[in-house]
Design an enzyme around this catalytic site. Structure first.
Site, short mmCIF file in Angstrom:
data_model
loop_
_atom_site.label_atom_id
_atom_site.label_comp_id
_atom_site.label_asym_id
_atom_site.label_seq_id
_atom_site.Cartn_x
_atom_site.Cartn_y
_atom_site.Cartn_z
N PRO A 103 -11.35 3.76 6.91
CA PRO A 103 -11.57 2.60 6.99
C PRO A 103 -10.64 1.08 5.91
CG PRO A 103 -13.67 3.18 6.91
CD PRO A 103 -12.57 4.45 6.90
N VAL A 104 -9.51 0.91 6.48
CA VAL A 104 -8.72 -0.04 5.33
C VAL A 104 -9.70 -0.85 4.02
CG1 VAL A 104 -6.93 0.39 7.07
CG2 VAL A 104 -8.32 -2.10 7.51
N GLY A 107 -10.66 1.35 -0.20
CA GLY A 107 -10.09 2.50 -1.32
C GLY A 107 -10.56 3.65 -1.26
N LEU A 108 -10.12 3.99 -0.04
CA LEU A 108 -10.46 5.30 1.32
C LEU A 108 -9.20 6.13 1.08
CD1 LEU A 108 -13.61 5.37 2.62
CD2 LEU A 108 -13.17 5.39 0.91
N GLY A 109 -8.14 5.41 0.78
CA GLY A 109 -7.17 6.44 0.66
C GLY A 109 -6.28 5.29 1.68
N SER A 110 -6.32 4.75 3.15
CA SER A 110 -5.88 4.43 4.20
C SER A 110 -4.56 4.52 4.28
CB SER A 110 -6.26 3.19 4.33
OG SER A 110 -6.05 3.14 5.45
N ALA A 113 -2.92 7.73 3.02
CA ALA A 113 -3.15 9.13 3.59
C ALA A 113 -1.96 8.64 5.62
CB ALA A 113 -4.10 8.87 4.74
N ASP A 155 -4.34 8.77 -5.07
CA ASP A 155 -3.91 8.70 -3.84
C ASP A 155 -3.35 9.77 -3.14
OD1 ASP A 155 -5.56 6.59 -4.33
OD2 ASP A 155 -5.48 5.66 -2.91
O1 PMV Z 1 -8.89 1.10 -5.23
P1 PMV Z 1 -8.44 2.32 -4.85
O2 PMV Z 1 -9.61 2.69 -5.04
O3 PMV Z 1 -7.32 3.27 -4.43
O4 PMV Z 1 -8.48 2.76 -6.21
C1 PMV Z 1 -8.02 2.02 -7.44
C2 PMV Z 1 -8.00 3.36 -8.61
C3 PMV Z 1 -7.84 2.61 -10.16
O5 PMV Z 1 -8.08 3.54 -10.83
C4 PMV Z 1 -8.74 1.34 -10.35
C5 PMV Z 1 -6.05 2.26 -10.48
C6 PMV Z 1 -5.26 3.30 -9.64
O6 PMV Z 1 -4.07 2.56 -9.76
O7 PMV Z 1 -5.84 4.13 -9.89
#
Ligand code: PMV
Length: 321
Positions: A103-104, A107-110, A113, A155
């Site tokens: 899912p975009v 925060g799941l690293g789309s 990836a 990520d």
């Molecule tokens: O938005 P996400 O799930 O990729 O997470 C960001 C994580 C933070 O610690 C808030 C920012 C970072 O660059 O690590």
């Protein structure tokens, strides 16, 4: 024709604290982005299909413009990352087809990836032997360029190496066992840049308070490692609950996220639950009690979340000829 795939991720502990140098722990999950590269003499074309199970059949050119089948901000955003890789490797005469289960804007690293899988597929197609370490480093550089300088290497490292990664002084892959987690997505897209800026602003207003919270988050990230190693899930769940409370304390919780967190914890279905990633929207994760995955999913769905099970510690980037 060359194909490569790379996994999405969840941050288990230490998000936001990692921006100020505290340790964080993340893991690769079994949702993947796949990239196919074929020769296409005289043209360079990027097609984005099935992003996060939600979109299908968009075609965009290498500048990120949608050229067929309607329009989508999400497809155009994905194409910008692919174009950046195309530019970095100076490739032409190829068709690049991207599909992703991740899912975009959740925060799941789309995007990481997609960047990692594109780098691996294109470099392999061109006969360049890129080691995983260089893929991770180059992907982080490209992701930061597209996002305007933001972001820890979490990520892109997870998309490249897979498994578990601790970020503290650098990137450390950890050998830890796999687990099942339930992910619950709110329908609110999250904006990492805005959340990081808000937290850093809070930190400059109350440095002693926020740094103390970050320090506690760092301690949690370190304590979690032996818990996962020994599969001490009760203790791990407690650490997740404490981390969620600390994330609420720095203002990145939302009503929607907490509703999903409390729904999962309710009636003892989860040993622990917390938001994951930047917050302000996006997703939460729950550690289900043995045999309770589907009940946790039902509880999150009843609280108006989209929920699914993921396996942690999955393989990193993979190339198939
Ligand atoms: O938005 P996400 O799930 O990729 O997470 C960001 C994580 C933070 O610690 C808030 C920012 C970072 O660059 O690590």
């Amino acid at each position: 024709m060359t194909a490569a795939s790379a996994p999405g991720k969840v941050i288990l502990f230490g998000e936001h604290a990692v921006v100020s140098g505290a340790p964080a722990l993340g893991t690769a999950i079994d949702l993947r982005a796949r990239v196919l590269v074929e020769d296409l003499p005289g043209k360079t074309e990027i097609s984005i299909h099935g992003l996060g199970l939600r979109l299908s059949g968009f075609s965009v050119d290498s500048d990120g413009r949608v050229v067929s089948l309607g329009s989508s901000d999400e497809a155009a955003a994905a194409a910008r990352y692919v174009s950046a890789v195309v530019k970095a490797l100076d490739v032409r005469d190829v068709r690049i087809t991207v599909s992703s289960e991740i899912p975009v804007a959740s925060g799941l690293g789309s995007s990481a990836a997609i960047v990692v899988a594109t780098l691996a597929a294109l470099s392999h197609h061109m006969g360049i032997d890129m080691e995983v370490k260089s893929i991770a480093a180059e992907a982080h550089r490209i992701e930061k360029t597209v996002q305007g300088g933001l972001g820890s290497p979490m990520d892109t490292a997870l998309a490249a190496y897979g498994g578990y990664i601790q970020i503290s002084d650098g990137v450390t892959p950890l050998d830890l066992p796999q687990m099942d987690l339930v992910v619950g997505c709110t329908s609110v897209p999250h904006d990492t840049r805005a959340e990081v800026a808000r937290v850093q602003e809070l930190r400059s207003r109350y440095p002693e308070i926020v740094d103390t919270i970050f320090k506690a988050m760092g301690v949690i990230s370190r304590k979690a490692v032996p818990c996962i190693k020994d599969l001490d899930l009760k203790e791990l769940g407690r650490l997740m609950n404490i981390n969620h409370g600390l994330l609420e304390a720095i203002g990145v919780g939302t009503r929607e996220l907490s509703e999903l967190v409390y729904a999962a914890r309710g009636a003892g279905m989860a040993l622990g639950a917390k938001l994951t990633g930047a917050g302000g929207g996006g997703c939460m994760i729950a550690l289900p009690k043995e045999g309770m995955c589907s009940r946790a999913i039902t509880a999150i769905t009843q609280a108006r979340g989209r929920a699914f099970v993921v396996r942690t510690g999955c393989n990193g980037v993979t190339v198939e000829d």
